[in-house]
Design an enzyme around this catalytic site. Structure first.
Site, PDB file in Angstrom:
ATOM      1  N   ARG A  53       0.845  -1.193   0.000  1.00  0.00           N
ATOM      2  CA  ARG A  53       0.000   0.000   0.000  1.00  0.00           C
ATOM      3  C   ARG A  53       0.879   1.241   0.000  1.00  0.00           C
ATOM      4  NH1 ARG A  53       1.764   1.850   3.959  1.00  0.00           N
ATOM      5  NH2 ARG A  53       0.566   3.744   3.649  1.00  0.00           N
ATOM      6  N   GLY A  54       0.208   2.413  -0.133  1.00  0.00           N
ATOM      7  CA  GLY A  54       0.955   3.654  -0.302  1.00  0.00           C
ATOM      8  C   GLY A  54       1.127   3.861  -1.797  1.00  0.00           C
ATOM      9  N   ALA A  55       0.855   5.085  -2.255  1.00  0.00           N
ATOM     10  CA  ALA A  55       0.777   5.334  -3.702  1.00  0.00           C
ATOM     11  C   ALA A  55       2.017   4.853  -4.479  1.00  0.00           C
ATOM     12  CB  ALA A  55       0.492   6.813  -3.943  1.00  0.00           C
ATOM     13  N   ARG A  96      -7.510  -0.627  -7.003  1.00  0.00           N
ATOM     14  CA  ARG A  96      -7.884   0.518  -6.163  1.00  0.00           C
ATOM     15  C   ARG A  96      -7.974   1.747  -7.074  1.00  0.00           C
ATOM     16  NH1 ARG A  96      -4.496   1.247  -0.737  1.00  0.00           N
ATOM     17  NH2 ARG A  96      -6.401   2.302  -0.082  1.00  0.00           N
ATOM     18  N   GLN A 203      -2.789   2.899   9.772  1.00  0.00           N
ATOM     19  CA  GLN A 203      -1.463   2.952   9.136  1.00  0.00           C
ATOM     20  C   GLN A 203      -0.479   3.782   9.958  1.00  0.00           C
ATOM     21  OE1 GLN A 203      -4.368   3.427   7.581  1.00  0.00           O
ATOM     22  NE2 GLN A 203      -4.352   2.742   5.475  1.00  0.00           N
ATOM     23  N   ASP A 244      -1.961  10.755  -2.489  1.00  0.00           N
ATOM     24  CA  ASP A 244      -2.329   9.692  -3.445  1.00  0.00           C
ATOM     25  C   ASP A 244      -2.594  10.255  -4.827  1.00  0.00           C
ATOM     26  OD1 ASP A 244      -3.110   8.498  -0.657  1.00  0.00           O
ATOM     27  OD2 ASP A 244      -2.836   6.843  -2.069  1.00  0.00           O
ATOM     28  N   ASN A 254      -5.386  12.584  -0.021  1.00  0.00           N
ATOM     29  CA  ASN A 254      -4.560  11.696   0.811  1.00  0.00           C
ATOM     30  C   ASN A 254      -5.490  10.976   1.788  1.00  0.00           C
ATOM     31  OD1 ASN A 254      -1.903  10.706   1.608  1.00  0.00           O
ATOM     32  ND2 ASN A 254      -2.164  11.874   3.493  1.00  0.00           N
ATOM     33  N   LYS A 255      -4.923  10.152   2.615  1.00  0.00           N
ATOM     34  CA  LYS A 255      -5.687   9.330   3.565  1.00  0.00           C
ATOM     35  C   LYS A 255      -6.757  10.131   4.286  1.00  0.00           C
ATOM     36  CE  LYS A 255      -5.556   5.856   4.048  1.00  0.00           C
ATOM     37  NZ  LYS A 255      -6.521   4.978   3.340  1.00  0.00           N
TER      38      LYS A 255
HETATM   39  O1  MRU Z   1      -4.803   3.329   1.934  1.00  0.00           O
HETATM   40  P1  MRU Z   1      -3.315   3.514   1.908  1.00  0.00           P
HETATM   41  O2  MRU Z   1      -2.646   2.991   3.131  1.00  0.00           O
HETATM   42  O3  MRU Z   1      -2.708   2.991   0.633  1.00  0.00           O
HETATM   43  O4  MRU Z   1      -3.142   5.085   1.910  1.00  0.00           O
HETATM   44  C1  MRU Z   1      -1.844   5.611   1.847  1.00  0.00           C
HETATM   45  C2  MRU Z   1      -1.787   7.079   1.951  1.00  0.00           C
HETATM   46  O5  MRU Z   1      -2.774   7.751   2.058  1.00  0.00           O
HETATM   47  C3  MRU Z   1      -0.416   7.688   1.851  1.00  0.00           C
HETATM   48  O6  MRU Z   1      -0.348   8.860   2.597  1.00  0.00           O
HETATM   49  C4  MRU Z   1      -0.121   8.020   0.378  1.00  0.00           C
HETATM   50  O7  MRU Z   1      -0.356   6.901  -0.440  1.00  0.00           O
HETATM   51  C5  MRU Z   1       1.268   8.492   0.196  1.00  0.00           C
HETATM   52  S1  MRU Z   1       2.429   7.175   0.365  1.00  0.00           S
HETATM   53  C6  MRU Z   1       3.983   7.814   0.106  1.00  0.00           C
END
Ligand code: MRU
Length: 356
Positions: A53-55, A96, A203, A244, A254-255
């Protein structure tokens, strides 16, 4: 293993086994288990379930996944290969909807196929291998540069608040929002970092707190609703978050919960920085209004992590995984090419022109 998490690759390609290798992040911090995935169904599931996970990490995983899909395509001709490549691409793209790095990486892989029409299927497979490896290696370089640029905004000893995990576990290495902190540690700097736990998937508590404390950072976990209090206490000098998808005007997705943190930061006069690579900027979208927001199952809110359900059976749930922070709340966007400042429509256009 705990201290070693910074030495473990979040996402990589195993050339011998032709497998995508990831840390199963759903098990952290309790267990560090590596997964070796070869089937497309398993790779898509790993992205959907947030095992990876994470962009940026999603983008790298998808690129490697696309190469592995290409290895299995049975085709004698270019046209036959391309006709089978596209459904495989659509399958991974459906994992996703929000992080644009997923589509950016898949488009890069498709581009390799498109510009090599005259080559044999075998040659195209080799080029796809090289592209997937390059996407991963570039991510490491880009994150390091984001870290360098982010460090110019901080000083040793400062207090930082972060939301979700935009750290090494969200990228191939270093992270985005946490990259300045990891790089600062390499130079002997200290920081006091407050991690929002980040409901509902935690997270911040499970991942950011894990990698930061493993790196020797003074780490404090707070519930999301405590951010205002730590800001009021005067403990926060800067907020660092990832992204993201960033629209052409700087609106940043973002999250879920990030926009609330930005509103609080403005109230308390604390700088709010978004750290992200150019691959996270979607210049096709004029504003954040067009960003697709992933909706996830309500059970993540009502049941997950609890021993028993914590809401009545008959209530509705609303579980958007992301929100959009208005550009006007963002002090700067830290990229691999430097720190962008408002007006973002202008500074984003300029940075892409410079890159081109
Ligand atoms: O749902 P996730 O855990 O994939 O969400 C991740 C985030 O929101 C991060 O802040 C974002 O992807 C940046 S990761 C460098």
């Amino acid at each position: 293993m705990r201290e070693d998490i910074m030495q473990v690759d979040t996402v990589t390609l195993d050339d011998e086994k032709n497998a995508l290798v990831i840390i199963d992040q759903t098990l952290l911090p309790g267990e560090v288990r590596m997964l070796s995935l070869t089937r497309q169904e398993d790779i898509r599931e790993a992205i959907y379930m947030l095992r990876v996970r994470g962009a940026p990490a999603i983008g790298v995983a998808a690129a490697i996944g696309m190469y592995l899909a290409a290895l299995k395509i049975e085709a004698q001709t270019y046209d036959e290969f391309y006709a089978k490549f596209m459904p495989a691409k659509a399958f991974l793209a459906s994992a996703r909807p929000t992080a644009v790095n997923l589509f950016w990486a898949l488009d890069r892989m498709e581009h390799v196929v498109l510009v090599n029409r005259g080559k044999t299927v075998e040659e195209i497979r080799r080029l796809l291998h090289d592209e997937a490896v390059a996407i991963r290696e570039e991510d490491i370089d880009v994150c390091r540069r984001i870290g360098e640029n982010g460090l110019t905004l901080l000083h040793s000893g400062c207090g930082i608040l972060t939301h979700c995990n935009a750290g090494q576990l969200a990228t191939a290495r270093y992270g985005t929002a946490l990259a300045p902190i990891h790089l600062g540690r390499e130079r002997g700097w200290n920081f006091r970092v407050f991690c929002d736990e980040t409901r509902p998937l935690l997270q911040g508590a499970r991942l950011s707190a894990y990698e930061l404390s493993a790196d020797g950072v003074d780490t404090t976990v707070i519930c999301d609703n405590m951010a205002s209090q730590v800001m009021k206490n005067g403990w926060i000098d800067a907020v660092l978050v990832g992204a993201d998808r960033i629209a052409a005007n700087g609106d940043t997705c973002n999250k879920i919960g990030t926009s609330g943190v930005a509103i609080l930061a403005k109230h308390y006069g604390i700088p709010f920085y978004v750290c992200a690579p150019l691959s996270t900027i979607d210049t096709t979208l004029p504003s954040g209004a067009g960003i697709p927001i992933e909706q996830r199952p309500g059970e993540e809110v009502t049941e997950m992590w609890y021993q028993r359900r914590m809401a009545p059976q008959n209530v509705k749930t609303y579980n958007p995984a992301f929100d959009v922070t208005d550009a006007e709340l963002i002090t700067g966007i830290v990229t691999e090419y430097g720190v962008l400042r408002p007006d973002y429509t202008r500074s984003i256009a300029e940075i892409f022109a410079r890159k081109a």
